[in-house]
Design a protein around this motif. Structure first.
Motif, PDB file in Angstrom:
ATOM      1  N   PRO A 198       0.810  -1.263  -0.092  1.00 31.15           N
ATOM      2  CA  PRO A 198       0.053   0.047  -0.069  1.00 31.15           C
ATOM      3  C   PRO A 198       0.838   1.348  -0.002  1.00 31.15           C
ATOM      4  CG  PRO A 198      -1.124  -1.760   1.460  1.00 31.15           C
ATOM      5  CD  PRO A 198       0.430  -2.184   1.134  1.00 31.15           C
ATOM      6  N   ASP A 199       1.959   1.203   0.623  1.00 30.49           N
ATOM      7  CA  ASP A 199       2.947   2.415   0.427  1.00 30.49           C
ATOM      8  C   ASP A 199       3.982   2.610  -0.582  1.00 30.49           C
ATOM      9  OD1 ASP A 199       1.872   3.409   3.080  1.00 30.49           O
ATOM     10  OD2 ASP A 199       3.421   1.964   3.824  1.00 30.49           O
ATOM     11  N   PHE A 200       3.794   1.563  -1.785  1.00 24.37           N
ATOM     12  CA  PHE A 200       4.647   1.173  -2.916  1.00 24.37           C
ATOM     13  C   PHE A 200       3.945   2.280  -3.761  1.00 24.37           C
ATOM     14  CE2 PHE A 200       6.555  -0.298  -6.669  1.00 24.37           C
ATOM     15  CZ  PHE A 200       7.732  -0.484  -6.177  1.00 24.37           C
ATOM     16  N   ASP A 201       4.779   3.341  -4.250  1.00 24.96           N
ATOM     17  CA  ASP A 201       4.301   4.399  -5.239  1.00 24.96           C
ATOM     18  C   ASP A 201       5.003   4.816  -6.399  1.00 24.96           C
ATOM     19  OD1 ASP A 201       6.335   5.763  -4.006  1.00 24.96           O
ATOM     20  OD2 ASP A 201       5.467   7.234  -2.765  1.00 24.96           O
ATOM     21  N   LYS A 202       5.174   5.675  -7.209  1.00 25.02           N
ATOM     22  CA  LYS A 202       5.796   6.136  -8.213  1.00 25.02           C
ATOM     23  C   LYS A 202       7.321   6.376  -8.133  1.00 25.02           C
ATOM     24  CE  LYS A 202       6.004   9.332 -12.319  1.00 25.02           C
ATOM     25  NZ  LYS A 202       5.517  10.508 -12.701  1.00 25.02           N
ATOM     26  N   ALA A 203       7.623   7.062  -6.684  1.00 26.18           N
ATOM     27  CA  ALA A 203       9.043   7.069  -6.440  1.00 26.18           C
ATOM     28  C   ALA A 203       9.513   5.874  -6.156  1.00 26.18           C
ATOM     29  CB  ALA A 203       9.149   8.095  -5.287  1.00 26.18           C
ATOM     30  N   ALA A 204       8.843   4.815  -5.489  1.00 31.98           N
ATOM     31  CA  ALA A 204       9.491   3.689  -5.262  1.00 31.98           C
ATOM     32  C   ALA A 204       9.578   2.708  -6.637  1.00 31.98           C
ATOM     33  CB  ALA A 204       8.489   2.888  -4.498  1.00 31.98           C
ATOM     34  N   LEU A 205       8.665   2.899  -7.572  1.00 30.91           N
ATOM     35  CA  LEU A 205       8.830   2.314  -8.625  1.00 30.91           C
ATOM     36  C   LEU A 205       9.925   2.647  -9.775  1.00 30.91           C
ATOM     37  CD1 LEU A 205       7.962   0.073 -10.812  1.00 30.91           C
ATOM     38  CD2 LEU A 205       6.325   2.038 -11.670  1.00 30.91           C
ATOM     39  N   ALA A 206      10.288   3.966  -9.571  1.00 27.03           N
ATOM     40  CA  ALA A 206      11.372   4.799 -10.331  1.00 27.03           C
ATOM     41  C   ALA A 206      12.799   4.317  -9.832  1.00 27.03           C
ATOM     42  CB  ALA A 206      11.141   6.194 -10.193  1.00 27.03           C
ATOM     43  N   ALA A 207      12.580   4.182  -8.452  1.00 29.91           N
ATOM     44  CA  ALA A 207      13.890   3.716  -7.563  1.00 29.91           C
ATOM     45  C   ALA A 207      14.168   2.305  -8.226  1.00 29.91           C
ATOM     46  CB  ALA A 207      13.743   3.624  -6.177  1.00 29.91           C
ATOM     47  N   ALA A 208      13.081   1.359  -8.360  1.00 26.26           N
ATOM     48  CA  ALA A 208      13.388  -0.017  -8.577  1.00 26.26           C
ATOM     49  C   ALA A 208      13.911   0.230  -9.912  1.00 26.26           C
ATOM     50  CB  ALA A 208      12.212  -0.662  -8.652  1.00 26.26           C
ATOM     51  N   ILE A 209      13.287   0.808 -10.965  1.00 24.67           N
ATOM     52  CA  ILE A 209      13.953   0.831 -12.508  1.00 24.67           C
ATOM     53  C   ILE A 209      15.451   1.464 -12.484  1.00 24.67           C
ATOM     54  CG2 ILE A 209      13.775   1.941 -14.670  1.00 24.67           C
ATOM     55  CD1 ILE A 209      10.594   2.103 -13.932  1.00 24.67           C
ATOM     56  N   ALA A 210      15.663   2.447 -11.753  1.00 26.16           N
ATOM     57  CA  ALA A 210      17.134   2.854 -11.617  1.00 26.16           C
ATOM     58  C   ALA A 210      18.035   1.867 -11.162  1.00 26.16           C
ATOM     59  CB  ALA A 210      17.051   3.978 -10.552  1.00 26.16           C
ATOM     60  N   ASP A 211      17.558   0.953 -10.275  1.00 28.73           N
ATOM     61  CA  ASP A 211      18.412  -0.264  -9.675  1.00 28.73           C
ATOM     62  C   ASP A 211      18.704  -1.233 -10.761  1.00 28.73           C
ATOM     63  OD1 ASP A 211      18.354  -3.094  -8.489  1.00 28.73           O
ATOM     64  OD2 ASP A 211      19.187  -1.857  -6.970  1.00 28.73           O
ATOM     65  N   PHE A 212      17.429  -1.439 -11.465  1.00 27.18           N
ATOM     66  CA  PHE A 212      17.511  -2.501 -12.348  1.00 27.18           C
ATOM     67  C   PHE A 212      18.662  -1.907 -13.538  1.00 27.18           C
ATOM     68  CE2 PHE A 212      16.030  -3.090 -16.852  1.00 27.18           C
ATOM     69  CZ  PHE A 212      16.077  -4.761 -16.993  1.00 27.18           C
ATOM     70  N   ARG A 213      18.635  -0.571 -13.832  1.00 30.73           N
ATOM     71  CA  ARG A 213      19.443  -0.090 -15.051  1.00 30.73           C
ATOM     72  C   ARG A 213      21.104  -0.227 -14.582  1.00 30.73           C
ATOM     73  NH1 ARG A 213      15.792   5.088 -16.429  1.00 30.73           N
ATOM     74  NH2 ARG A 213      14.325   4.109 -18.021  1.00 30.73           N
ATOM     75  N   GLN A 214      21.305  -0.352 -13.390  1.00 25.98           N
ATOM     76  CA  GLN A 214      22.706  -0.559 -12.846  1.00 25.98           C
ATOM     77  C   GLN A 214      23.166  -1.907 -13.007  1.00 25.98           C
ATOM     78  OE1 GLN A 214      24.679   2.094 -12.040  1.00 25.98           O
ATOM     79  NE2 GLN A 214      22.808   3.306 -12.666  1.00 25.98           N
ATOM     80  N   ARG A 215      22.247  -2.835 -13.139  1.00 24.26           N
ATOM     81  CA  ARG A 215      22.660  -4.236 -13.353  1.00 24.26           C
ATOM     82  C   ARG A 215      23.205  -4.825 -14.889  1.00 24.26           C
ATOM     83  NH1 ARG A 215      18.462  -7.527  -9.497  1.00 24.26           N
ATOM     84  NH2 ARG A 215      17.935  -5.856  -7.852  1.00 24.26           N
ATOM     85  N   GLU A 216      24.102  -5.577 -14.465  1.00 25.98           N
ATOM     86  CA  GLU A 216      24.690  -6.087 -15.977  1.00 25.98           C
ATOM     87  C   GLU A 216      24.095  -7.551 -16.235  1.00 25.98           C
ATOM     88  OE1 GLU A 216      28.889  -7.483 -18.125  1.00 25.98           O
ATOM     89  OE2 GLU A 216      28.697  -6.660 -15.859  1.00 25.98           O
ATOM     90  N   ARG A 217      23.310  -7.709 -17.199  1.00 29.13           N
ATOM     91  CA  ARG A 217      22.499  -8.894 -17.719  1.00 29.13           C
ATOM     92  C   ARG A 217      23.391  -9.461 -18.709  1.00 29.13           C
ATOM     93  NH1 ARG A 217      16.585  -7.832 -18.961  1.00 29.13           N
ATOM     94  NH2 ARG A 217      16.239  -9.721 -17.991  1.00 29.13           N
ATOM     95  N   ARG A 218      23.675 -10.827 -18.663  1.00 30.55           N
ATOM     96  CA  ARG A 218      24.548 -11.596 -19.493  1.00 30.55           C
ATOM     97  C   ARG A 218      23.793 -12.695 -19.933  1.00 30.55           C
ATOM     98  NH1 ARG A 218      27.844  -9.985 -15.396  1.00 30.55           N
ATOM     99  NH2 ARG A 218      27.783 -11.985 -14.378  1.00 30.55           N
TER     100      ARG A 218
END
Length: 222
Positions: A198-218
């Protein structure tokens, strides 16, 4: 989307209050996903194991599903969102099944974004149903055993024609997939956050996407 009950308990509210707040969070995340350019968003709304919950809670969840369709379908249609449902949702009561079918049909031609809702979904159940489909095709002579490969299995799953998920987010501090998209998430990035749904919002989603973009996918390569 985990943590509705704990959110309510922490506020000395009934569990249904947490589920209602969870629906509001889902509504906000669908909008945020569109704004952030996410083409396909999947929400795990009701698992095949949720039938073990008290009958009163299941009734509340079904009522919330009906309310969501009635209140949000117009907005989804205007926003160009296509609704797709995975799971054996036809096990629900006939009125709700008709509402879901109508929502799917009404948004079928939309192309801006795809919202996938998992209803009465469990990956193991999905595997069983896919195996039966493939076995029936072999029995009918439409498919040979040698032709059963990854693509054939993909086509027999509920998610046929949908892309594999890039990122799976689990809220509320739990560290497991809980029977969610086990085949499809073979190479998905996983993110477990302590935030209750219930507390997960746009800022939390944006932070998740930013975390994802830092990962190296092989994908198994170098």
């Amino acid at each position: 989307m985990d943590g509705n009950g704990r959110w309510a308990k922490a506020r000395h509210l009934p569990r249904v209050a947490g589920h209602r707040r969870g629906v509001e969070a889902a509504r906000a995340i669908v909008r945020a996903a569109g704004e952030l350019g996410i083409g396909v968003l999947t929400l795990y709304a009701f698992s095949s194991e949720n039938w073990r919950r008290p009958a009163s809670e299941i009734s509340d969840l079904m009522s919330l599903m009906r309310r969501f369709i009635l209140s949000d379908l117009d907005e989804l249609a205007r926003a160009g969102v296509r609704l797709r449902v995975i799971g054996d949702y036809r096990a629900f009561e006939p009125e709700l099944v008709r509402m879901i079918d109508g929502a799917i049909e009404r948004t079928a031609e939309n192309t801006r974004q795809t919202l996938v809702v998992a209803l009465n979904y469990g990956a193991r159940d999905e595997f069983v149903r896919a195996a039966r489909t493939l076995a029936a095709q072999v029995g009918a002579g439409r498919l040979t055993l040698e032709a059963i490969d990854v693509a054939a299995v993909d086509a027999a799953l509920d998610t046929a024609e949908l892309p594999a998920p890039d990122l799976v987010i689990r809220t509320s501090g739990e560290r497991r997939l809980s029977n969610f998209l086990l085949w499809q998430a073979a190479y998905a990035e996983l993110l477990f956050v302590d935030t209750l749904w219930p507390d997960f919002d746009k800022a939390a989603l944006a932070a998740a996407i930013a975390d994802f973009r830092q990962r190296e996918r092989r994908f198994g390569g170098l």
